[in-house]
Design a protein around this motif. Sequence first.
Motif, PDB file in Angstrom:
ATOM      1  N   MET A 191    -129.031  69.376  45.421  1.00  0.00           N
ATOM      2  CA  MET A 191    -129.625  68.386  44.554  1.00  0.00           C
ATOM      3  C   MET A 191    -128.618  67.265  44.318  1.00  0.00           C
ATOM      4  SD  MET A 191    -131.125  68.884  40.711  1.00  0.00           S
ATOM      5  CE  MET A 191    -129.621  69.269  39.882  1.00  0.00           C
ATOM      6  N   ALA A 192    -128.990  66.054  44.651  1.00  0.00           N
ATOM      7  CA  ALA A 192    -128.120  64.901  44.460  1.00  0.00           C
ATOM      8  C   ALA A 192    -128.641  64.067  43.294  1.00  0.00           C
ATOM      9  CB  ALA A 192    -128.064  64.059  45.722  1.00  0.00           C
ATOM     10  N   VAL A 193    -127.824  63.922  42.266  1.00  0.00           N
ATOM     11  CA  VAL A 193    -128.183  63.107  41.111  1.00  0.00           C
ATOM     12  C   VAL A 193    -127.593  61.728  41.335  1.00  0.00           C
ATOM     13  CG1 VAL A 193    -127.978  62.880  38.618  1.00  0.00           C
ATOM     14  CG2 VAL A 193    -128.175  65.142  39.642  1.00  0.00           C
ATOM     15  N   ARG A 194    -128.432  60.694  41.237  1.00  0.00           N
ATOM     16  CA  ARG A 194    -127.984  59.327  41.515  1.00  0.00           C
ATOM     17  C   ARG A 194    -128.254  58.413  40.324  1.00  0.00           C
ATOM     18  NH1 ARG A 194    -126.254  59.088  46.538  1.00  0.00           N
ATOM     19  NH2 ARG A 194    -127.038  60.600  48.031  1.00  0.00           N
ATOM     20  N   ASP A 195    -127.351  57.434  40.125  1.00  0.00           N
ATOM     21  CA  ASP A 195    -127.533  56.469  39.041  1.00  0.00           C
ATOM     22  C   ASP A 195    -128.466  55.347  39.494  1.00  0.00           C
ATOM     23  OD1 ASP A 195    -126.016  54.849  40.697  1.00  0.00           O
ATOM     24  OD2 ASP A 195    -124.365  54.588  39.296  1.00  0.00           O
ATOM     25  N   SER A 196    -128.578  54.291  38.702  1.00  0.00           N
ATOM     26  CA  SER A 196    -129.504  53.198  39.005  1.00  0.00           C
ATOM     27  C   SER A 196    -129.120  52.440  40.271  1.00  0.00           C
ATOM     28  CB  SER A 196    -129.566  52.229  37.832  1.00  0.00           C
ATOM     29  OG  SER A 196    -128.293  51.652  37.598  1.00  0.00           O
ATOM     30  N   ASN A 197    -127.867  52.474  40.670  1.00  0.00           N
ATOM     31  CA  ASN A 197    -127.411  51.788  41.878  1.00  0.00           C
ATOM     32  C   ASN A 197    -127.406  52.683  43.108  1.00  0.00           C
ATOM     33  OD1 ASN A 197    -126.924  49.440  40.403  1.00  0.00           O
ATOM     34  ND2 ASN A 197    -124.867  50.094  39.885  1.00  0.00           N
ATOM     35  N   GLY A 198    -127.755  53.951  42.946  1.00  0.00           N
ATOM     36  CA  GLY A 198    -127.775  54.876  44.071  1.00  0.00           C
ATOM     37  C   GLY A 198    -126.472  55.620  44.284  1.00  0.00           C
ATOM     38  N   THR A 199    -125.508  55.452  43.386  1.00  0.00           N
ATOM     39  CA  THR A 199    -124.235  56.158  43.477  1.00  0.00           C
ATOM     40  C   THR A 199    -124.422  57.592  42.987  1.00  0.00           C
ATOM     41  OG1 THR A 199    -123.098  54.083  42.983  1.00  0.00           O
ATOM     42  CG2 THR A 199    -121.813  56.109  42.790  1.00  0.00           C
ATOM     43  N   GLU A 200    -123.871  58.540  43.708  1.00  0.00           N
ATOM     44  CA  GLU A 200    -124.030  59.947  43.322  1.00  0.00           C
ATOM     45  C   GLU A 200    -123.177  60.265  42.098  1.00  0.00           C
ATOM     46  OE1 GLU A 200    -123.847  64.397  45.300  1.00  0.00           O
ATOM     47  OE2 GLU A 200    -123.631  62.629  46.560  1.00  0.00           O
ATOM     48  N   LEU A 201    -123.780  60.985  41.148  1.00  0.00           N
ATOM     49  CA  LEU A 201    -123.088  61.407  39.935  1.00  0.00           C
ATOM     50  C   LEU A 201    -122.689  62.868  40.063  1.00  0.00           C
ATOM     51  CD1 LEU A 201    -125.444  59.824  37.252  1.00  0.00           C
ATOM     52  CD2 LEU A 201    -123.263  58.938  38.060  1.00  0.00           C
ATOM     53  N   LYS A 202    -121.525  63.185  39.529  1.00  0.00           N
ATOM     54  CA  LYS A 202    -121.018  64.554  39.550  1.00  0.00           C
ATOM     55  C   LYS A 202    -120.704  65.003  38.129  1.00  0.00           C
ATOM     56  CE  LYS A 202    -118.916  64.132  44.129  1.00  0.00           C
ATOM     57  NZ  LYS A 202    -120.088  64.480  44.831  1.00  0.00           N
ATOM     58  N   GLU A 203    -120.579  66.297  37.954  1.00  0.00           N
ATOM     59  CA  GLU A 203    -120.238  66.889  36.656  1.00  0.00           C
ATOM     60  C   GLU A 203    -118.926  66.286  36.144  1.00  0.00           C
ATOM     61  OE1 GLU A 203    -121.331  69.764  33.769  1.00  0.00           O
ATOM     62  OE2 GLU A 203    -122.378  69.368  35.631  1.00  0.00           O
ATOM     63  N   GLY A 204    -118.919  65.818  34.886  1.00  0.00           N
ATOM     64  CA  GLY A 204    -117.709  65.282  34.277  1.00  0.00           C
ATOM     65  C   GLY A 204    -117.480  63.803  34.493  1.00  0.00           C
ATOM     66  N   ASP A 205    -118.376  63.112  35.192  1.00  0.00           N
ATOM     67  CA  ASP A 205    -118.220  61.674  35.413  1.00  0.00           C
ATOM     68  C   ASP A 205    -118.401  60.897  34.116  1.00  0.00           C
ATOM     69  OD1 ASP A 205    -117.704  61.797  38.106  1.00  0.00           O
ATOM     70  OD2 ASP A 205    -119.726  61.271  38.749  1.00  0.00           O
ATOM     71  N   THR A 206    -117.999  59.635  34.156  1.00  0.00           N
ATOM     72  CA  THR A 206    -118.217  58.701  33.066  1.00  0.00           C
ATOM     73  C   THR A 206    -119.242  57.679  33.517  1.00  0.00           C
ATOM     74  OG1 THR A 206    -115.957  58.984  32.276  1.00  0.00           O
ATOM     75  CG2 THR A 206    -117.108  57.006  31.564  1.00  0.00           C
ATOM     76  N   VAL A 207    -120.245  57.410  32.664  1.00  0.00           N
ATOM     77  CA  VAL A 207    -121.301  56.461  33.002  1.00  0.00           C
ATOM     78  C   VAL A 207    -121.431  55.426  31.895  1.00  0.00           C
ATOM     79  CG1 VAL A 207    -122.604  58.060  34.446  1.00  0.00           C
ATOM     80  CG2 VAL A 207    -123.095  57.941  32.019  1.00  0.00           C
ATOM     81  N   THR A 208    -122.078  54.297  32.223  1.00  0.00           N
ATOM     82  CA  THR A 208    -122.319  53.216  31.287  1.00  0.00           C
ATOM     83  C   THR A 208    -123.815  52.965  31.189  1.00  0.00           C
ATOM     84  OG1 THR A 208    -120.234  52.208  31.978  1.00  0.00           O
ATOM     85  CG2 THR A 208    -121.750  50.814  30.757  1.00  0.00           C
ATOM     86  N   VAL A 209    -124.313  52.723  29.981  1.00  0.00           N
ATOM     87  CA  VAL A 209    -125.727  52.417  29.770  1.00  0.00           C
ATOM     88  C   VAL A 209    -125.969  50.966  30.168  1.00  0.00           C
ATOM     89  CG1 VAL A 209    -127.555  52.297  28.034  1.00  0.00           C
ATOM     90  CG2 VAL A 209    -125.820  54.078  27.880  1.00  0.00           C
ATOM     91  N   ILE A 210    -127.032  50.700  30.958  1.00  0.00           N
ATOM     92  CA  ILE A 210    -127.279  49.348  31.460  1.00  0.00           C
ATOM     93  C   ILE A 210    -128.380  48.619  30.686  1.00  0.00           C
ATOM     94  CG2 ILE A 210    -126.483  49.893  33.770  1.00  0.00           C
ATOM     95  CD1 ILE A 210    -129.453  50.011  34.627  1.00  0.00           C
ATOM     96  N   LYS A 211    -128.988  49.273  29.683  1.00  0.00           N
ATOM     97  CA  LYS A 211    -130.078  48.681  28.931  1.00  0.00           C
ATOM     98  C   LYS A 211    -130.034  49.229  27.516  1.00  0.00           C
ATOM     99  CE  LYS A 211    -135.103  48.633  28.894  1.00  0.00           C
ATOM    100  NZ  LYS A 211    -136.330  49.122  29.497  1.00  0.00           N
ATOM    101  N   ASP A 212    -130.389  48.400  26.520  1.00  0.00           N
ATOM    102  CA  ASP A 212    -130.480  48.892  25.146  1.00  0.00           C
ATOM    103  C   ASP A 212    -131.562  49.965  25.082  1.00  0.00           C
ATOM    104  OD1 ASP A 212    -128.579  47.063  24.437  1.00  0.00           O
ATOM    105  OD2 ASP A 212    -129.946  45.693  23.424  1.00  0.00           O
ATOM    106  N   LEU A 213    -131.235  51.112  24.492  1.00  0.00           N
ATOM    107  CA  LEU A 213    -132.174  52.227  24.427  1.00  0.00           C
ATOM    108  C   LEU A 213    -132.361  52.683  22.985  1.00  0.00           C
ATOM    109  CD1 LEU A 213    -130.772  54.422  27.344  1.00  0.00           C
ATOM    110  CD2 LEU A 213    -132.761  52.925  27.418  1.00  0.00           C
ATOM    111  N   LYS A 214    -133.613  53.032  22.644  1.00  0.00           N
ATOM    112  CA  LYS A 214    -133.889  53.652  21.348  1.00  0.00           C
ATOM    113  C   LYS A 214    -133.665  55.141  21.504  1.00  0.00           C
ATOM    114  CE  LYS A 214    -137.311  50.278  19.964  1.00  0.00           C
ATOM    115  NZ  LYS A 214    -138.708  50.051  19.599  1.00  0.00           N
ATOM    116  N   VAL A 215    -133.162  55.775  20.450  1.00  0.00           N
ATOM    117  CA  VAL A 215    -132.893  57.209  20.476  1.00  0.00           C
ATOM    118  C   VAL A 215    -133.808  57.882  19.465  1.00  0.00           C
ATOM    119  CG1 VAL A 215    -131.145  58.991  20.142  1.00  0.00           C
ATOM    120  CG2 VAL A 215    -130.503  56.796  21.136  1.00  0.00           C
TER     121      VAL A 215
END
Length: 70
Positions: A1-25
């Motif tokens: 299973m390959a998990v990919r971000d909005s740009n198609g880059t593969e994400l791995k356990e322990g990575d750091t990501v940035t939110v690209i849009k204001d989100l309601k929680v």
Amino acid sequence: MAVRDSNGTELKEGDTVTVIKDLKVKGSSSGLKRGTVVKNIHLTDNDDEIEGRTDKIKGLVLRTEFLKKA
């Protein structure tokens, strides 16, 4: 299973990501602003979602379409 971000880059356990849009929680009066950094992510069984935490909100489940790898 390959998990990919909005740009198609593969994400791995322990990575750091940035939110690209204001989100309601749900369940919180504050939301996530664009540019918020989520460190040390955890991959879930669903390849469209990750678990993470920020300084203000713990236990977030975020869709990968709103994230990019930092």
